[in-house]
Design a protein around this motif. Sequence first.
Motif, PDB file in Angstrom:
ATOM      1  N   ILE A 195       0.832  -1.205   0.000  1.00 14.43           N
ATOM      2  CA  ILE A 195       0.000   0.000   0.000  1.00 14.43           C
ATOM      3  C   ILE A 195       0.868   1.257   0.000  1.00 14.43           C
ATOM      4  CG2 ILE A 195      -1.570   1.364   1.462  1.00 14.43           C
ATOM      5  CD1 ILE A 195      -3.018  -1.208   2.138  1.00 14.43           C
ATOM      6  N   GLY A 196       2.022   1.186   0.668  1.00 14.34           N
ATOM      7  CA  GLY A 196       2.924   2.330   0.708  1.00 14.34           C
ATOM      8  C   GLY A 196       3.465   2.732  -0.647  1.00 14.34           C
ATOM      9  N   ASP A 197       3.417   1.832  -1.629  1.00 14.67           N
ATOM     10  CA  ASP A 197       3.852   2.150  -2.987  1.00 14.67           C
ATOM     11  C   ASP A 197       2.705   2.647  -3.860  1.00 14.67           C
ATOM     12  OD1 ASP A 197       6.524   1.525  -2.596  1.00 14.67           O
ATOM     13  OD2 ASP A 197       6.229  -0.589  -3.070  1.00 14.67           O
ATOM     14  N   ARG A 198       1.495   2.693  -3.308  1.00 21.52           N
ATOM     15  CA  ARG A 198       0.327   3.029  -4.118  1.00 21.52           C
ATOM     16  C   ARG A 198      -0.346   4.338  -3.698  1.00 21.52           C
ATOM     17  NH1 ARG A 198      -2.620  -1.795  -6.354  1.00 21.52           N
ATOM     18  NH2 ARG A 198      -1.073  -3.440  -6.609  1.00 21.52           N
ATOM     19  N   PHE A 199      -0.127   4.773  -2.469  1.00 25.77           N
ATOM     20  CA  PHE A 199      -0.829   5.957  -1.959  1.00 25.77           C
ATOM     21  C   PHE A 199       0.163   6.917  -1.303  1.00 25.77           C
ATOM     22  CE2 PHE A 199      -3.842   2.402  -1.854  1.00 25.77           C
ATOM     23  CZ  PHE A 199      -4.884   2.935  -2.619  1.00 25.77           C
ATOM     24  N   SER A 200      -0.324   8.090  -0.930  1.00 22.79           N
ATOM     25  CA  SER A 200       0.512   9.111  -0.302  1.00 22.79           C
ATOM     26  C   SER A 200       1.120   8.575   0.985  1.00 22.79           C
ATOM     27  CB  SER A 200      -0.321  10.364  -0.003  1.00 22.79           C
ATOM     28  OG  SER A 200       0.351  11.211   0.910  1.00 22.79           O
ATOM     29  N   ARG A 201       2.440   8.528   1.051  1.00 26.41           N
ATOM     30  CA  ARG A 201       3.104   8.022   2.250  1.00 26.41           C
ATOM     31  C   ARG A 201       2.936   8.981   3.422  1.00 26.41           C
ATOM     32  NH1 ARG A 201       7.859   6.186  -1.716  1.00 26.41           N
ATOM     33  NH2 ARG A 201       7.103   4.076  -2.113  1.00 26.41           N
ATOM     34  N   ARG A 202       2.876  10.272   3.144  1.00 26.04           N
ATOM     35  CA  ARG A 202       2.639  11.239   4.220  1.00 26.04           C
ATOM     36  C   ARG A 202       1.295  10.979   4.877  1.00 26.04           C
ATOM     37  NH1 ARG A 202      -1.574  15.445   4.164  1.00 26.04           N
ATOM     38  NH2 ARG A 202      -0.744  17.307   5.165  1.00 26.04           N
ATOM     39  N   ASN A 203       0.269  10.702   4.090  1.00 20.15           N
ATOM     40  CA  ASN A 203      -1.053  10.426   4.659  1.00 20.15           C
ATOM     41  C   ASN A 203      -1.074   9.104   5.419  1.00 20.15           C
ATOM     42  OD1 ASN A 203      -2.069  12.786   3.685  1.00 20.15           O
ATOM     43  ND2 ASN A 203      -3.258  11.876   2.027  1.00 20.15           N
ATOM     44  N   ILE A 204      -0.418   8.078   4.866  1.00 24.70           N
ATOM     45  CA  ILE A 204      -0.350   6.783   5.553  1.00 24.70           C
ATOM     46  C   ILE A 204       0.314   6.944   6.914  1.00 24.70           C
ATOM     47  CG2 ILE A 204       0.698   4.484   5.500  1.00 24.70           C
ATOM     48  CD1 ILE A 204       0.385   4.569   2.444  1.00 24.70           C
ATOM     49  N   LEU A 205       1.442   7.662   6.950  1.00 27.40           N
ATOM     50  CA  LEU A 205       2.192   7.830   8.188  1.00 27.40           C
ATOM     51  C   LEU A 205       1.406   8.649   9.211  1.00 27.40           C
ATOM     52  CD1 LEU A 205       5.686   8.478   6.607  1.00 27.40           C
ATOM     53  CD2 LEU A 205       5.043   6.500   7.993  1.00 27.40           C
ATOM     54  N   GLY A 206       0.790   9.736   8.764  1.00 23.49           N
ATOM     55  CA  GLY A 206       0.032  10.571   9.678  1.00 23.49           C
ATOM     56  C   GLY A 206      -1.161   9.844  10.275  1.00 23.49           C
ATOM     57  N   PHE A 207      -1.904   9.134   9.428  1.00 25.29           N
ATOM     58  CA  PHE A 207      -3.098   8.446   9.910  1.00 25.29           C
ATOM     59  C   PHE A 207      -2.754   7.235  10.786  1.00 25.29           C
ATOM     60  CE2 PHE A 207      -5.387  10.595   6.326  1.00 25.29           C
ATOM     61  CZ  PHE A 207      -6.317  11.242   7.124  1.00 25.29           C
ATOM     62  N   CYS A 208      -1.696   6.490  10.434  1.00 29.07           N
ATOM     63  CA  CYS A 208      -1.362   5.335  11.274  1.00 29.07           C
ATOM     64  C   CYS A 208      -0.831   5.790  12.635  1.00 29.07           C
ATOM     65  CB  CYS A 208      -0.382   4.393  10.569  1.00 29.07           C
ATOM     66  SG  CYS A 208       1.348   4.890  10.526  1.00 29.07           S
ATOM     67  N   LEU A 209      -0.078   6.903  12.673  1.00 31.20           N
ATOM     68  CA  LEU A 209       0.376   7.466  13.946  1.00 31.20           C
ATOM     69  C   LEU A 209      -0.818   7.882  14.795  1.00 31.20           C
ATOM     70  CD1 LEU A 209       2.416   8.690  15.943  1.00 31.20           C
ATOM     71  CD2 LEU A 209       2.544  10.701  14.458  1.00 31.20           C
ATOM     72  N   LEU A 210      -1.774   8.554  14.184  1.00 38.67           N
ATOM     73  CA  LEU A 210      -2.975   8.974  14.900  1.00 38.67           C
ATOM     74  C   LEU A 210      -3.772   7.774  15.408  1.00 38.67           C
ATOM     75  CD1 LEU A 210      -4.771  11.418  15.681  1.00 38.67           C
ATOM     76  CD2 LEU A 210      -5.935  11.108  13.471  1.00 38.67           C
ATOM     77  N   PHE A 211      -3.879   6.742  14.574  1.00 43.17           N
ATOM     78  CA  PHE A 211      -4.681   5.568  14.909  1.00 43.17           C
ATOM     79  C   PHE A 211      -4.082   4.790  16.072  1.00 43.17           C
ATOM     80  CE2 PHE A 211      -6.070   1.164  14.365  1.00 43.17           C
ATOM     81  CZ  PHE A 211      -7.440   1.330  14.215  1.00 43.17           C
ATOM     82  N   TRP A 212      -2.763   4.461  15.984  1.00 43.82           N
ATOM     83  CA  TRP A 212      -2.188   3.657  17.067  1.00 43.82           C
ATOM     84  C   TRP A 212      -2.071   4.466  18.360  1.00 43.82           C
ATOM     85  CZ3 TRP A 212       2.662   4.622  14.024  1.00 43.82           C
ATOM     86  CH2 TRP A 212       3.659   5.253  14.764  1.00 43.82           C
ATOM     87  N   SER A 213      -1.878   5.790  18.251  1.00 46.72           N
ATOM     88  CA  SER A 213      -1.781   6.614  19.458  1.00 46.72           C
ATOM     89  C   SER A 213      -3.125   6.687  20.169  1.00 46.72           C
ATOM     90  CB  SER A 213      -1.302   8.025  19.095  1.00 46.72           C
ATOM     91  OG  SER A 213       0.004   7.987  18.544  1.00 46.72           O
ATOM     92  N   PHE A 214      -4.221   6.825  19.403  1.00 40.40           N
ATOM     93  CA  PHE A 214      -5.550   6.829  20.010  1.00 40.40           C
ATOM     94  C   PHE A 214      -5.839   5.485  20.669  1.00 40.40           C
ATOM     95  CE2 PHE A 214     -10.197   6.210  19.750  1.00 40.40           C
ATOM     96  CZ  PHE A 214     -10.605   7.284  20.517  1.00 40.40           C
ATOM     97  N   ALA A 215      -5.423   4.385  20.001  1.00 37.12           N
ATOM     98  CA  ALA A 215      -5.617   3.051  20.589  1.00 37.12           C
ATOM     99  C   ALA A 215      -4.806   2.900  21.868  1.00 37.12           C
ATOM    100  CB  ALA A 215      -5.223   1.980  19.579  1.00 37.12           C
TER     101      ALA A 215
END
Length: 418
Positions: A76-96
């Motif tokens: 997926i990292g080769d198909r979509f914006s890596r900045r968005n992937i990184l920002g959203f996954c950081l937000l997701f695991w931090s909220f969890a």
Amino acid sequence: MVDSAPPITRKPTGYRWELLLLLWLAFFLNQADRQIFSVVLPLIRDDLGLTDAELGLIASALVWTYGLLVPIAGFIGDRFSRRNILGFCLLFWSFATLMTGFCSTVFQFILLRGVATGGGEAFYAPSANALLGETYRENRSFALSIHQTAVYFGIILSGLIAGYIGERYGWQNAFYLFGSLGIVLAVVFFSRIPKDIATPATRSQQPLLAEIGETARIVIRKPTVIMLTLGFGCMVFVNVGYLTWMPSFLVDKFGMSLTDAGFSALFYHHLGAFLGVLSGAKIADHYAKTNPRSRLVVQALGLLLGAPFIYWISMSQTQIMTYIALFLFGIFRGWYDSNIVASLYEVVSPKIRSSAYGLVLACAFLIGASAPYLLGVLKPTLGLTAGLASLSGVYVLGSLFIGSGAIWFFDKDRELSV
């Protein structure tokens, strides 16, 4: 399947350093959030009355989730914006992580700690390494090495900070603190880092599952890759078992405070690992100039020579001897770590190296994920001393896997990959 990086405009020096700093902090929290549970585990056990097997299952759930999702994250990292992937996954695991502080049942811990935190963290490394590699094309190794140091700081400082907060203010507050810091960092990351675009030139025209299947069919034909994967699985088994239960072992055996145990269990080992990574890389690079299989030999020796010190950790009767054993265990663990990617790249075509590493990483984590649960099941009968000592045998087994790959399969597989 295309392995080339997209053409990008050279970024200003200030942006490049800001990106590296923000990703270093994100990786720090990635590793710290993963370790908090192990540090405050004795407090959770006493407060909620959970069994050792249940606590081990919670720890294993994170690793299982990570192993299942990390290869998908790489593609997926080769198909979509890596900045968005990184920002959203950081937000997701931090909220969890933050919400884990509200858990009171095994199911809640498995859902938030295991599935949500592990799932969010799985999407970090593939995109972060790729984004840094593209941004720092002229000094890629330097940037990635600095980024990697966040692993050691994250694990060590989380042991110290989480232990201190847990003892004085309750285990819940450790999760609240680290989770809140991650949410703030995600907001800063989105506001400071511009969106990148995955260009058509870097996207495979195949469906995602078909691409994963094609890569799997290629690497499974190489016995050396299979041996490296099995050896990696043995190393992960030992590592996650050690990280989960070592703080509790020091508390139970030496009556240490949670703060001291959380720090000591992690500091001496990772200090040794830091030195071992540097020395192992130097040794492997030197001998690989004339014999490329030397990278595998250094890995095999790292596991073989590290095995006695795992046993020594468990059987030492004094804290000083335990710390020495932890340090030496770390030295040889570093020898292994220094060549994980380099050894694989010796036998895998450049066209599929990124995706192949994702698959190897997934298999290794799925193999090793059961260690915390198994040690928790065995703890009431055999005790942590015998359980941790048995991990030395797993290191020996991993050494045999990698050694056999170097001796019997490496020449053929390397010739085919050229």
